[in-house]
Design a protein around this motif. Sequence first.
Motif, short mmCIF file in Angstrom:
data_model
loop_
_atom_site.label_atom_id
_atom_site.label_comp_id
_atom_site.label_asym_id
_atom_site.label_seq_id
_atom_site.Cartn_x
_atom_site.Cartn_y
_atom_site.Cartn_z
N MET A 78 -15.25 35.64 7.30
CA MET A 78 -16.07 36.67 7.88
C MET A 78 -17.53 36.29 7.67
SD MET A 78 -15.98 40.74 7.14
CE MET A 78 -14.40 41.10 7.80
N THR A 79 -18.28 36.36 8.74
CA THR A 79 -19.69 35.97 8.66
C THR A 79 -20.50 37.08 7.99
OG1 THR A 79 -20.25 36.95 10.79
CG2 THR A 79 -19.44 34.67 10.82
N PRO A 80 -21.64 36.71 7.44
CA PRO A 80 -22.49 37.72 6.78
C PRO A 80 -22.88 38.86 7.74
CG PRO A 80 -23.28 35.53 6.23
CD PRO A 80 -22.18 35.37 7.23
N ARG A 81 -23.07 38.53 8.98
CA ARG A 81 -23.46 39.56 9.96
C ARG A 81 -22.33 40.58 10.14
NH1 ARG A 81 -25.97 38.51 15.94
NH2 ARG A 81 -26.36 40.69 16.37
N LYS A 82 -21.08 40.12 10.21
CA LYS A 82 -19.95 41.02 10.37
C LYS A 82 -19.73 41.85 9.10
CE LYS A 82 -17.36 38.66 13.93
NZ LYS A 82 -16.09 38.04 14.31
N LYS A 83 -19.98 41.24 7.92
CA LYS A 83 -19.86 41.98 6.67
C LYS A 83 -20.87 43.13 6.64
CE LYS A 83 -18.10 38.85 3.16
NZ LYS A 83 -18.43 38.10 1.96
N ARG A 84 -22.11 42.84 7.01
CA ARG A 84 -23.16 43.85 7.04
C ARG A 84 -22.80 44.99 8.00
NH1 ARG A 84 -27.91 41.19 9.02
NH2 ARG A 84 -27.11 39.42 7.89
N TRP B 26 -19.80 45.83 8.91
CA TRP B 26 -18.69 46.56 8.32
C TRP B 26 -19.19 47.55 7.28
CZ3 TRP B 26 -14.14 48.47 8.53
CH2 TRP B 26 -13.47 48.85 7.38
N PHE B 27 -20.12 47.18 6.41
CA PHE B 27 -20.69 48.08 5.40
C PHE B 27 -21.44 49.23 6.05
CE2 PHE B 27 -20.34 44.40 2.37
CZ PHE B 27 -19.46 45.02 1.51
N ILE B 28 -22.16 48.96 7.11
CA ILE B 28 -22.89 50.03 7.81
C ILE B 28 -21.92 51.04 8.42
CG2 ILE B 28 -24.37 50.51 9.81
CD1 ILE B 28 -25.86 47.90 9.15
N VAL B 29 -20.89 50.55 9.07
CA VAL B 29 -19.90 51.44 9.69
C VAL B 29 -19.17 52.25 8.61
CG1 VAL B 29 -17.72 51.49 10.98
CG2 VAL B 29 -19.61 50.05 11.76
N ALA B 30 -18.77 51.61 7.52
CA ALA B 30 -18.09 52.31 6.44
C ALA B 30 -19.00 53.35 5.80
CB ALA B 30 -17.59 51.31 5.39
N GLY B 31 -20.26 53.01 5.61
CA GLY B 31 -21.24 53.96 5.04
C GLY B 31 -21.44 55.17 5.93
N LEU B 32 -21.56 54.94 7.25
CA LEU B 32 -21.72 56.06 8.18
C LEU B 32 -20.47 56.94 8.21
CD1 LEU B 32 -23.57 54.36 11.19
CD2 LEU B 32 -24.49 56.01 9.56
N ALA B 33 -19.31 56.32 8.11
CA ALA B 33 -18.07 57.10 8.08
C ALA B 33 -18.01 57.97 6.83
CB ALA B 33 -16.86 56.17 8.14
N LEU B 34 -18.39 57.43 5.68
CA LEU B 34 -18.39 58.20 4.44
C LEU B 34 -19.40 59.35 4.50
CD1 LEU B 34 -18.01 55.40 1.74
CD2 LEU B 34 -16.34 57.14 2.39
#
Length: 161
Positions: free
Chosen positions: A1-7, A9-17
Amino acid sequence: MTPRKKRLWFIVAGLALVGIAVGLVLYALKNNVSLYFTPTQVYNKEAPQGRSFRIGGLVEQGSLQREKDGLTVRFNITDTVKTMAVVYKGILPDLFKEGKGVVAQGKLEDGNVFHAEEVLAKHDENYMPPEAADALKKAKAAESAATQPGNGASPAYPAAK
């Protein structure tokens, strides 16, 4: 997984939380909000059914009745247009008097009887909850407009008991 996709993923997970947290807070507040209604609004079915709310107005003169158990009291709350029967089991506030402003919190039960869990009385000679004062002004204005001579109209809301 590229750093861009990781970032991403964290943004989407944070918004969901954050979305879940906001949803839970709003749900909790919805269950704890206690809305204020007048007897006229309750008779017009504007008050929630099966849910706690506040009703306020004046304690009707001569309506206070104490039961033999010493704790249960029955009285009527009026906004000068409609009257609502209230039953409360507990100790009334010291400032509770007939003809004075009061707010009761509880639920509407069968037969349009309000079962109060809490009764709040005014705290000084001139205090009345702002909502109750506005409701009384509106009720008096509607009653006087409907009963003025010459308009041929009967009172818009005859007193109900």
